[in-house]
Design an enzyme around this catalytic site. Structure first.
Site, PDB file in Angstrom:
ATOM      1  N   HIS A 133      46.418  76.162  32.911  1.00  0.00           N
ATOM      2  CA  HIS A 133      46.491  76.551  31.495  1.00  0.00           C
ATOM      3  C   HIS A 133      47.161  77.921  31.422  1.00  0.00           C
ATOM      4  O   HIS A 133      48.342  78.049  31.751  1.00  0.00           O
ATOM      5  CB  HIS A 133      45.077  76.552  30.917  1.00  0.00           C
ATOM      6  CG  HIS A 133      45.022  76.532  29.419  1.00  0.00           C
ATOM      7  ND1 HIS A 133      46.133  76.568  28.612  1.00  0.00           N
ATOM      8  CD2 HIS A 133      43.952  76.485  28.560  1.00  0.00           C
ATOM      9  CE1 HIS A 133      45.769  76.532  27.350  1.00  0.00           C
ATOM     10  NE2 HIS A 133      44.448  76.485  27.288  1.00  0.00           N
ATOM     11  N   ASP A 138      55.766  80.005  29.290  1.00  0.00           N
ATOM     12  CA  ASP A 138      55.291  80.719  30.480  1.00  0.00           C
ATOM     13  C   ASP A 138      56.430  81.271  31.331  1.00  0.00           C
ATOM     14  O   ASP A 138      56.243  82.246  32.064  1.00  0.00           O
ATOM     15  CB  ASP A 138      54.442  79.791  31.360  1.00  0.00           C
ATOM     16  CG  ASP A 138      53.221  79.257  30.645  1.00  0.00           C
ATOM     17  OD1 ASP A 138      52.724  79.970  29.752  1.00  0.00           O
ATOM     18  OD2 ASP A 138      52.779  78.145  30.968  1.00  0.00           O
ATOM     19  N   HIS A 179      55.936  70.473  29.493  1.00  0.00           N
ATOM     20  CA  HIS A 179      54.739  70.679  28.689  1.00  0.00           C
ATOM     21  C   HIS A 179      54.209  69.313  28.289  1.00  0.00           C
ATOM     22  O   HIS A 179      54.989  68.399  28.017  1.00  0.00           O
ATOM     23  CB  HIS A 179      55.075  71.510  27.441  1.00  0.00           C
ATOM     24  CG  HIS A 179      53.881  72.093  26.761  1.00  0.00           C
ATOM     25  ND1 HIS A 179      53.085  71.358  25.915  1.00  0.00           N
ATOM     26  CD2 HIS A 179      53.351  73.349  26.798  1.00  0.00           C
ATOM     27  CE1 HIS A 179      52.108  72.135  25.458  1.00  0.00           C
ATOM     28  NE2 HIS A 179      52.244  73.333  25.979  1.00  0.00           N
TER      29      HIS A 179
END
Length: 480
Positions: free
Chosen positions: A321, A416, A360
């Site tokens: 996560h 990210d 994702h």
């Protein structure tokens, strides 16, 4: 809440902060981003109707109502049964890939089109024009605040940014090598001890029926989260905690506490503070992700908000996560140089290595936040210098996007990928995504309290264990 003289005095500062067209504005020189604002109507028309199901096991037909949102109630499937010993259909959905436990009006995602909106506003538009504290108000209360509401809101958060000394002492008692997010989880949970008057387990379930009590806990959590996070970061550095200043913005205060080492004359770089503010906006909410679901799951039991938020932070701490940001930095460090990318790409395709920062579960297109973060990275590196890993990241992105293996699987860079490089350059732990996401947890907590459909979450299981067995003594078992 009533506006104070001190809050009125800050309006001029807020006006300057929110106006992005002034020639001497200190916001990053980033071009306006392409937004998803072209759709102003509801995401889709009504899908209401009935679903006809024919059970080929029995020949029976069933009518199952479909809501205007295209959902069916799983309890309606319980009536599909083969006989008296059959308790009805149950849904097996590991990871909740197609299960909606709640209805929410907070954020909207279209993964195929790469769209993310907060309360209807494209996240790219908010990142360009808004501030994190303004966005927290939007997420929690549903609309953007007026100038007066914003001043009151920021003042209330600032007034509640001091952390109980007992919590700071707890952080100081932790090992020097404590992970900052581990400390944040522990300290956030401990806050419930210091505010027993707002704990339903002690005061009864009705305590949160008071909107004043709710609002007080919300500003406490928002105000204290960055103070706790900074104290945890400083603990790992072997430094004492630094108290926030009332004359700084939310993001400025976070940088001040992390960087100043207690020098009250220290002024954070305003351009870097704005970058952090935008990062906080981009990471503030993402509908029913793992950590938000964890927070709602905990709050469904009627527990206190601090426990629910700490549970969300604990979930985002996981490497799959929020921990994926750190994993991306570690991956780029392991690659080392641009020359090693072809070998790395092949090892990923052969399933020997993991490609972090790409792909994702929801987005099958570019992550809309990723585009913004890439531009932010350029701004940060123009101020602090270019990290050698940026060259590796750029080359890896180009290599992956030109390789049919990754294109076919729709593995595009996500938020990210570059946010880790930004945090690394600014000296902030990548894992502090949790600080910004707390706004989302609080929004869902508040929404769940007003939702008449809220029930204690109690998922079913598919039992695969042994049938009935009867106890035998150790001596009897030994004979077998």
């Amino acid at each position: 809440m009533e506006i104070s003289e001190r809050a009125r005095a800050r309006l001029a500062v807020l006006n300057a902060h929110l106006t992005v067209s002034e020639p001497n504005q200190v916001l990053p020189a980033i071009e306006p981003w392409c937004t998803s604002a072209h759709i102003t109507a509801a995401p889709h028309g009504s899908l209401k109707g009935n679903l006809k199901i024919v059970d080929e096991r029995t020949g029976n037909e069933y009518q199952v109502p479909v809501s205007e949102h295209g959902t069916v109630k799983t309890v309606d499937l319980k009536k599909i049964t083969t006989g008296k010993d059959d308790k009805g259909l149950n849904l097996y959905d590991p990871g909740y890939l197609n299960t909606a436990p709640v209805r929410s009006s907070i954020s909207y995602i279209d993964g195929d089109e790469g769209i993310l909106r907060y309360r209807g506003y494209p996240v790219e538009e908010l990142a360009e024009k808004s501030t994190y504290t303004e966005v927290t108000y939007l997420l929690i209360y549903g609309n953007l605040p007026s100038q007066r509401q914003l001043a009151d809101w920021e003042f209330a958060i600032s007034q509640n940014s001091a952390v109980p000394q007992g919590v700071l002492d707890m952080i100081q008692s932790m090992p020097n090598d404590v992970h900052p997010v581990g400390a944040l989880v522990t300290a956030m949970s401990a806050l419930s001890i210091f505010y027993p008057d707002a704990n339903p387990s002690l005061m009864g379930l009705g305590v949160y029926k008071s909107k004043q009590v709710r609002d007080k806990q919300i500003v406490r959590v928002l105000g204290q989260a960055p103070t706790i996070a900074a104290a945890a970061y400083l603990r790992k550095a072997g430094k004492p905690p630094v108290q926030p200043l009332s004359n700084l913005s939310y993001s400025e205060n976070f940088l001040y506490m992390v960087e100043s080492m207690g020098d009250r004359s220290y002024k954070p770089n305003p351009r870097l503070a704005r970058v952090l503010d935008i990062l906080f906006i981009l990471q503030a909410e993402h509908e029913m992700n793992c950590s938000t679901a964890a927070a709602r799951h905990l709050s469904s039991s009627g527990g206190d908000v601090y426990t629910a938020v700490s549970g969300g932070v604990g979930a985002i701490y996981g490497p799959l996560h929020g921990g994926a940001v750190e994993a991306t930095i570690n991956m780029l460090s392991e690659i080392g140089t641009v020359e090693n990318i072809p070998e790395f790409i092949e090892s990923v395709k052969n399933k020997k290595r993991r490609l972090s920062g790409f792909g994702h579960r929801i987005y099958k297109n570019y992550d809309p936040r990723g585009k913004v973060v890439k531009k932010l990275a350029d701004e940060v590196f123009s101020i602090l210098g270019r990290d050698p890993l940026v060259e590796v990241g750029d080359a890896l992105e180009k290599a992956a996007l030109s390789d049919e293996y990754f294109v076919k699987r729709k593995l595009y860079p996500n938020v990210d990928f570059y946010s880790g490089l930004i945090n690394r350059a600014m000296g902030i732990p990548s894992s502090f995504t949790a600080v910004s996401r707390i706004a989302g947890y609080l929004s869902h907590w508040r929404e769940s309290l007003d939702d008449p459909d809220t029930k204690i979450m109690r998922p079913q299981q598919v039992y695969t264990g042994a049938g009935i067995r009867h106890y035998e003594t150790v001596r009897e078992r030994t004979k077998l």
